[in-house]
Design a protein around this motif. Structure first.
Motif, mmCIF file in Angstrom:
data_model
loop_
_atom_site.group_PDB
_atom_site.id
_atom_site.type_symbol
_atom_site.label_atom_id
_atom_site.label_comp_id
_atom_site.label_asym_id
_atom_site.label_seq_id
_atom_site.Cartn_x
_atom_site.Cartn_y
_atom_site.Cartn_z
ATOM 1 N N ARG A 133 0.812 -1.220 0.000
ATOM 2 C CA ARG A 133 0.000 0.000 0.000
ATOM 3 C C ARG A 133 0.846 1.272 0.000
ATOM 4 O O ARG A 133 0.572 2.213 -0.749
ATOM 5 C CB ARG A 133 -0.943 0.005 1.203
ATOM 6 C CG ARG A 133 -2.202 -0.779 0.935
ATOM 7 C CD ARG A 133 -3.223 -0.597 2.027
ATOM 8 N NE ARG A 133 -4.288 -1.586 1.821
ATOM 9 C CZ ARG A 133 -4.867 -2.254 2.775
ATOM 10 N NH1 ARG A 133 -4.511 -2.053 4.023
ATOM 11 N NH2 ARG A 133 -5.818 -3.116 2.509
ATOM 12 N N ALA A 134 1.847 1.323 0.850
ATOM 13 C CA ALA A 134 2.655 2.540 0.937
ATOM 14 C C ALA A 134 3.323 2.839 -0.404
ATOM 15 O O ALA A 134 3.349 3.984 -0.867
ATOM 16 C CB ALA A 134 3.702 2.401 2.034
ATOM 17 N N THR A 135 3.864 1.808 -1.053
ATOM 18 C CA THR A 135 4.512 1.999 -2.351
ATOM 19 C C THR A 135 3.506 2.437 -3.404
ATOM 20 O O THR A 135 3.790 3.312 -4.235
ATOM 21 C CB THR A 135 5.192 0.693 -2.805
ATOM 22 O OG1 THR A 135 6.150 0.309 -1.824
ATOM 23 C CG2 THR A 135 5.895 0.881 -4.142
ATOM 24 N N ALA A 136 2.308 1.842 -3.380
ATOM 25 C CA ALA A 136 1.288 2.189 -4.363
ATOM 26 C C ALA A 136 0.831 3.629 -4.200
ATOM 27 O O ALA A 136 0.698 4.377 -5.185
ATOM 28 C CB ALA A 136 0.098 1.234 -4.237
ATOM 29 N N THR A 191 7.113 3.260 6.186
ATOM 30 C CA THR A 191 6.909 2.054 6.992
ATOM 31 C C THR A 191 7.926 1.910 8.122
ATOM 32 O O THR A 191 7.678 1.183 9.078
ATOM 33 C CB THR A 191 6.984 0.798 6.101
ATOM 34 O OG1 THR A 191 8.219 0.791 5.391
ATOM 35 C CG2 THR A 191 5.828 0.776 5.108
ATOM 36 N N THR A 192 9.060 2.631 8.025
ATOM 37 C CA THR A 192 10.088 2.504 9.068
ATOM 38 C C THR A 192 10.053 3.652 10.080
ATOM 39 O O THR A 192 10.078 3.413 11.288
ATOM 40 C CB THR A 192 11.484 2.411 8.438
ATOM 41 O OG1 THR A 192 11.685 3.522 7.546
ATOM 42 C CG2 THR A 192 11.647 1.110 7.664
ATOM 43 N N VAL A 193 9.981 4.883 9.594
ATOM 44 C CA VAL A 193 10.018 6.028 10.522
ATOM 45 C C VAL A 193 8.688 6.767 10.596
ATOM 46 O O VAL A 193 8.533 7.669 11.417
ATOM 47 C CB VAL A 193 11.148 7.015 10.148
ATOM 48 C CG1 VAL A 193 12.489 6.321 10.187
ATOM 49 C CG2 VAL A 193 10.900 7.644 8.776
ATOM 50 N N GLY A 194 7.719 6.416 9.725
ATOM 51 C CA GLY A 194 6.414 7.062 9.761
ATOM 52 C C GLY A 194 6.278 8.167 8.729
ATOM 53 O O GLY A 194 7.265 8.756 8.276
ATOM 54 N N ALA A 195 5.032 8.471 8.346
ATOM 55 C CA ALA A 195 4.760 9.459 7.310
ATOM 56 C C ALA A 195 5.145 10.867 7.757
ATOM 57 O O ALA A 195 5.545 11.699 6.942
ATOM 58 C CB ALA A 195 3.284 9.416 6.919
ATOM 59 N N ARG A 196 5.012 11.137 9.046
ATOM 60 C CA ARG A 196 5.332 12.472 9.571
ATOM 61 C C ARG A 196 6.796 12.829 9.335
ATOM 62 O O ARG A 196 7.120 13.892 8.788
ATOM 63 C CB ARG A 196 4.998 12.496 11.065
ATOM 64 C CG ARG A 196 5.553 13.657 11.861
ATOM 65 C CD ARG A 196 5.154 13.506 13.321
ATOM 66 N NE ARG A 196 5.898 14.388 14.182
ATOM 67 C CZ ARG A 196 7.062 14.089 14.741
ATOM 68 N NH1 ARG A 196 7.619 12.906 14.512
ATOM 69 N NH2 ARG A 196 7.672 14.956 15.527
#
Length: 472
Positions: free
Chosen positions: A140-143, A337-342
């Motif tokens: 999802r994140a990549t898409a 996915t590792t450090v967050g969207a923020r």
């Protein structure tokens, strides 16, 4: 605020999820392409359409204004009636607008076509909000990153493509090309994108749509035309002040409406509010380089700082930046996915700012400007993916389309403000060249500094997003 709803499993589709995501990317890229389609022929439009330069400039302004108004509206309509229906409608509007522009030989119908092309950009926020419903959980994140990156890629690749078509064929060929492209997108959306039962029936807030349209168009016209009309001109002040007043009244009405076009209470929650504020600043930062670098590349070498490139050459030097945005989409998803969207959003804005600083010291050759553009575009690619992720994580599922649409609007506001400020800077510091006033080197350098400042400010605003709210 209602708890955001996140779909745990992708919906079943007749086609592999990758095929659906590629169609969403392709459709979004084509919508973004419309922004830069007329830039190569903008100086020739007065002759081609039999009008004056001031009227011809509306060929760009009409598209930007139509897109700004349409994106939050289409997002809301997608929440109400289903995402596929709205994307099919947007693709159909793109076909119609492209055909009208292709058949036009005078100003009025041409501007109608360009406005319809801008309205078709409503496809983009709906596609971003839909991608999480069709992508596998682990992708999802990549898409989301890939579809989001097309906003920048379309604009960057559009310039050399449009310059090549206009140079080797005719200006009408630009719009016949976009007509064919739009027809392909319409067919692909109809066939490949699944019809998900994602409707949330509600009444259309007609007053809200009208108020947002009038307020936004009035304020953005004043901002975009300020340099041309004069910032103290009655038309400029009247447009901006009038637009702001209408938007304030619109906000008052929306807060009292039981089914508003934009849920301002949700939008006022810190994670959504600060993400949208960052979107304005990062949108500003992205557009600033899109305006300044082509002008510097095409400035005559005799000025002592210009690089003497044709518009096609300038577009080719800028094109790798668009590819860089797409290249960094998976990098962004990994960071999310590792450090967050923020943190990812703040990192992206910081890299964008560094790109401006690189350009500030490397502006003596086309390859140097391309290097600065590559760094800046890497930052845009990282940041643009993080913004819709933050929005989708922090709004209810029933408002996902309108939430992403409002975020896209904030980016459009940033790009419009950037256009006005960059134009004001470039016309305020000039030198005489062959009897014409042109921007001096210091004006371009000041633009780079302003762009870096806006991007750094966006990085700081992103850090204000409450870390415990954004989550995967």
């Amino acid at each position: 605020m209602r708890s955001p709803s996140v779909v745990d499993e992708p919906v079943d589709t007749r086609f592999p999820p990758l095929a659906v995501i590629l169609v969403l990317c392709f459709g979004s890229l084509a919508g973004a392409l419309m922004q830069s389609l007329v830039i190569p022929i903008q100086s020739d439009l007065p002759r081609l359409l039999g009008t004056d330069p001031g009227n011809a400039s509306w060929a760009v302004t009409a598209t930007l204004l139509a897109a700004a108004v349409t994106m939050p509206v289409t997002g809301r309509l997608a929440d109400m009636y289903g995402k596929k229906k709205v994307m099919v409608g947007s693709a159909g509007i793109l076909v119609l607008g492209s055909l009208i522009a292709a058949l036009s030989s005078s100003l009025a119908p041409f501007l109608v076509g360009r406005a319809l092309q801008g309205m078709a950009m409503g496809y983009i926020p709906v596609a971003i909000s839909m991608v999480r419903e069709v992508a596998p959980v682990e992708k999802r994140a990549t898409a989301v990153a890939a579809v989001s990156a097309t906003l920048g890629v379309g604009g960057a690749l559009g310039l050399p493509l449009a310059a090549w078509i206009a140079q080797d064929y005719s200006w009408h060929a630009l719009f016949w090309f976009s007509s064919v492209l739009a027809a392909v997108i319409l067919a692909a959306t109809l066939v490949v994108v699944p019809g998900i039962h994602d409707e949330h029936p509600a009444r259309i807030d007609v007053v809200g749509v009208a108020g947002l349209a009038i307020g936004l168009v009035s304020a953005l016209i004043g901002v975009s035309k300020g340099s041309e009309w004069g910032w103290t001109d009655g038309r400029t002040l009247g447009s901006i002040i009038g637009g702001v007043v209408v938007l304030l009244l619109w906000g008052w009405f929306e807060l009292r409406h039981d089914d508003p076009l934009v849920d301002l209470r949700t939008s006022a929650n810190p994670p959504v509010l600060f993400t949208n504020l960052a979107a304005v600043l990062i949108g500003f930062g992205m557009m600033a380089q899109s305006i300044v670098l082509p002008q510097l590349l095409q400035m005559p070498e005799e000025t002592g700082f210009g690089l003497g490139q044709t518009i096609l050459q300038a577009g080719l030097w800028m094109a790798p930046g668009g590819l860089m945005m797409m290249f960094f989409a998976p990098v962004s998803s990994k960071l999310i996915t590792t450090v967050g969207a923020r943190i990812t959003l703040s990192v992206g804005a910081t890299v964008l700012a560094v790109g401006y600083l690189v350009t500030l010291f490397l502006m003596n050759a086309p390859w140097e400007l391309m290097l600065g553009s590559l760094v800046a575009c890497a930052g845009v690619g990282i940041g643009y993916a993080a913004m819709p992720t933050l929005i989708l994580d922090n709004v209810p599922e029933s408002e996902s389309g309108s939430g992403v649409g409002l975020n896209a609007l904030m980016r459009s506001v940033g790009t419009t403000i950037a256009g006005a400020i960059m134009a004001a800077v470039l016309t305020s510091k000039t030198v005489d060249f062959a009897g014409y006033a042109i921007p001096d080197k210091g004006a371009f350098q000041l633009c780079f500094v302003i762009g870096a400042g806006a991007a750094f400010a966006g990085a700081l605003v992103a850090l204000l997003v409450p870390r415990q709210v954004s989550r995967r």
